[in-house]
Scaffold this active site. Structure first.
Site, PDB file in Angstrom:
ATOM      1  N   GLU A 294       0.843  -1.213   0.000  1.00 56.58           N
ATOM      2  CA  GLU A 294       0.000   0.000   0.000  1.00 56.58           C
ATOM      3  C   GLU A 294       0.871   1.253   0.000  1.00 56.58           C
ATOM      4  O   GLU A 294       0.551   2.251  -0.629  1.00 56.58           O
ATOM      5  CB  GLU A 294      -0.941   0.012   1.220  1.00 56.58           C
ATOM      6  N   TRP A 297       1.815   1.802  -3.420  1.00 54.11           N
ATOM      7  CA  TRP A 297       0.740   2.466  -4.188  1.00 54.11           C
ATOM      8  C   TRP A 297       0.850   3.979  -4.008  1.00 54.11           C
ATOM      9  O   TRP A 297       0.685   4.753  -4.949  1.00 54.11           O
ATOM     10  CB  TRP A 297      -0.650   2.019  -3.707  1.00 54.11           C
ATOM     11  N   TRP A 325     -20.259  13.324 -18.914  1.00 55.80           N
ATOM     12  CA  TRP A 325     -20.800  13.194 -17.550  1.00 55.80           C
ATOM     13  C   TRP A 325     -22.132  13.924 -17.443  1.00 55.80           C
ATOM     14  O   TRP A 325     -22.307  15.000 -18.021  1.00 55.80           O
ATOM     15  CB  TRP A 325     -19.816  13.773 -16.520  1.00 55.80           C
ATOM     16  N   ASN A 360     -10.609   3.206   3.409  1.00 56.13           N
ATOM     17  CA  ASN A 360     -10.234   3.037   1.999  1.00 56.13           C
ATOM     18  C   ASN A 360     -11.271   2.260   1.185  1.00 56.13           C
ATOM     19  O   ASN A 360     -11.611   2.642   0.065  1.00 56.13           O
ATOM     20  CB  ASN A 360      -8.869   2.353   1.909  1.00 56.13           C
ATOM     21  N   TRP A 378     -15.558  12.608 -12.076  1.00 55.81           N
ATOM     22  CA  TRP A 378     -14.725  12.236 -10.917  1.00 55.81           C
ATOM     23  C   TRP A 378     -14.066  13.456 -10.278  1.00 55.81           C
ATOM     24  O   TRP A 378     -13.785  13.480  -9.084  1.00 55.81           O
ATOM     25  CB  TRP A 378     -13.656  11.214 -11.322  1.00 55.81           C
ATOM     26  N   TRP A 401      -9.247   8.479  -7.216  1.00 56.15           N
ATOM     27  CA  TRP A 401     -10.440   8.850  -7.987  1.00 56.15           C
ATOM     28  C   TRP A 401     -10.342   8.354  -9.422  1.00 56.15           C
ATOM     29  O   TRP A 401     -11.303   7.822  -9.980  1.00 56.15           O
ATOM     30  CB  TRP A 401     -10.674  10.367  -7.932  1.00 56.15           C
TER      31      TRP A 401
END
Ligand SMILES: Cc1cc2nc3c(=O)[nH]c(=O)nc-3n(C[C@H](O)[C@H](O)[C@H](O)COP(=O)(O)OP(=O)(O)OC[C@H]3O[C@@H](n4cnc5c(N)ncnc54)[C@H](O)[C@@H]3O)c2cc1C
Length: 485
Positions: A294, A297, A325, A360, A378, A401
């Protein structure tokens, strides 16, 4: 005190002393004669995604930093202007008082587009004044320019797994392992008053900012500072063995909550790796390996942002930069306020609004819901998260996102749409998390909590605002029919 040479350390997002590499370096150069400076950049404070709550957490962290500096013989001056004006004003005052300019200015490197640009300009400006600039790596373990494909430094990894493999190869090298050692910060030998013997005067702004901002906060601000961060490390040491099993369950605290401290540098990932004894990958348990993954990441998202600054405003994947959108404002308000009628989504949004935090797994669920069920851009969600999250941080927020919206680097494929009911059943099977944040559902039987039928429910809780199965198909069609250019 004889003023032959001294340095200034420009604090930014490295609000701690121990293990602060640029500060340590500067102190060594001047045998402890280093002054701390922080300047509030109004450009930053007036960003549309500014968060009063996160700013308060930051100010309180800075207060702890100053106490610690004072305790160790140093000092922090906090000025209410951006860095260029702050240093200009300072240098002018020094020159009119016939005092020397600092020999060195140090800072730890930042990778956000705004900061990178600012630092380049400041570097040139300091050097034009004959001041040496000392910068160091700090809030990442491996910096974005250090990882590339093959021999070409501009060849960027776009998929996490090969990036992680390369990252781990570098992690075990002597050079990177040495970074995990604690940069020793000696005691300070001066403060602003002593060094300039009252010949220059500045009004410190920390208290007034703190007082003014406190009145605008909307949540309880958690304890801050390095001591608190190190306490969190101690607590998490006992939990890491269960990290793999518990990290996805929002009703328990199975994750570290270090992101709060990483954001302002009161704790760094290098410190965590060292303190938790995680330097050697061959000894990692499954939970430890997952935890470090993580952290990788996080490094990946910084890497992507630093090498593709355009992602701050647009989709990483140009194929999805022009999705049509729907951006329905009323739907957006319902999502923000946690009244969509989807309990797991509403619990997450209420957790965010009430505490400045969201788990998360739930971040992924609500982000998927906004983009794939409500068909809202987003970037709207990204900005709302930044306004509310105490750990709001451009790189992982943008990355998270864009992952959920399938527009990013190595994202969730667009046709794989989270089903909020199934996610809820899987990760909050007994509804403990939902009930914690949605009092209207406190008496709802467990078997009905994920999709409460209208007739059985407390009427205060809204009906689902959309039909998930219909919205899912529409989302897939939206992605498929995006304009090609
Ligand atoms: C839509 C969305 C928005 C997000 N916004 C942010 C944000 O603004 N700031 C932020 O720090 N994180 C963000 N994340 C990533 C992640 O949710 C948080 O880092 C994590 O919840 C922090 O909790 P923790 O410290 O207990 O994490 P742990 O599970 O204990 O993980 C340890 C550390 O690894 C890093 N990390 C964990 N998960 C991720 C991840 N998915 N992506 C990148 N790094 C990760 C964090 O630095 C974290 O502190 C976002 C994720 C999503 C899906």
């Amino acid at each position: 005190m004889k003023l032959d040479s001294y340095g200034i350390h420009w604090f930014r997002r490295d609000l701690r002393l121990d293990g602060n590499p640029a500060l340590a370096n500067n102190l060594k150069k001047h045998q402890g004669r280093v002054l701390g400076l922080f300047c509030f950049d109004h450009k930053f404070l007036s960003r549309p995604d500014f968060s009063t709550n996160r700013f308060q957490f930051f100010l309180e962290t800075m207060g702890h930093l100053r106490d610690e500096l004072n305790r160790r013989g140093g000092d922090l001056l906090v000025l209410d202007v951006g860095p260029k004006s702050a240093y200009e004003k300072l240098f002018e005052s020094l020159q009119s008082a016939r005092l020397p300019l600092p020999k060195t200015i140090s800072w730890n490197r930042d990778y956000e587009p705004f900061a990178t640009h600012r630092d380049k300009e400041m570097d040139v400006w300091f050097k034009s004044k004959g001041i040496e600039v000392l910068t160091e790596r700090d809030h990442l373990i491996i910096e974005p320019h250090e990882i590339f494909k093959g021999d070409d430094p501009s060849a960027t990894y776009q998929v996490f797994t090969p990036f992680k493999k390369r990252w781990l190869e570098k992690f075990v090298t002597g050079e990177v392992q040495a970074r995990l050692n604690l940069a020793e910060v000696t005691d300070f030998k001066c403060n602003w008053q002593q060094l300039f013997a009252g010949k220059i005067k500045f009004e410190d702004q920390l208290e007034s900012y703190c007082e003014k901002n406190r009145t605008k906060t909307t949540i309880k601000i958690p304890n801050s500072g390095t001591k608190e961060a190190l306490k969190a490390v101690e607590i998490f040491k006992a939990k890491i063995k269960d990290y793999g099993a518990k990290r996805d369950i929002p009703s328990v605290q199975g994750t570290s909550r270090f992101s709060l401290f990483f954001k302002n540098g009161s704790l760094t990932t290098s410190q965590v790796i060292r303190e938790m004894g995680l330097k050697n990958p061959s000894r990692w348990s499954d939970g430890e390996a997952k935890f470090v993954s993580e952290i990788i990441w996080r490094e990946f998202y910084y890497y992507i942002l630093s090498r593709n600054p355009r992602v701050e405003r647009e989709s990483f994947n140009p194929l999805y930069s022009k999705i049509a959108w729907k951006n329905n404002e009323e739907w957006f308000s319902a999502w923000k306020e946690g009244r969509t009628g989807f309990p797991i989504v509403d619990a997450g949004m209420r957790e965010l609004n009430e505490t400045g935090w969201m788990h998360n797994r739930v971040r992924m669920i609500v982000a998927s819901f906004l983009t794939k069920d409500l068909h809202i851009d987003w970037r709207w969600g990204e900005q709302y998260f930044m306004e509310k999250l105490l750990d709001g941080d451009l790189a992982p927020n943008n990355g998270g996102w864009q992952w959920a919206a399938s527009t990013g680097c190595d994202p969730q494929p667009y046709f794989r749409v989270f089903n909020p009911y199934l996610q809820s059943e899987k990760f909050d099977p007994t509804g403990v998390y939902i009930k914690r944040f949605i009092p209207e559902l406190k008496d709802c039987p467990v078997k009905l909590i994920h999709e409460p039928p209208q007739d059985l429910m407390n009427r205060n809780y809204p009906a689902p605002m959309v039909d998930h199965s219909v919205q899912r198909l529409e989302a897939i069609a939206l992605y498929k029919s995006r304009p090609s250019k």
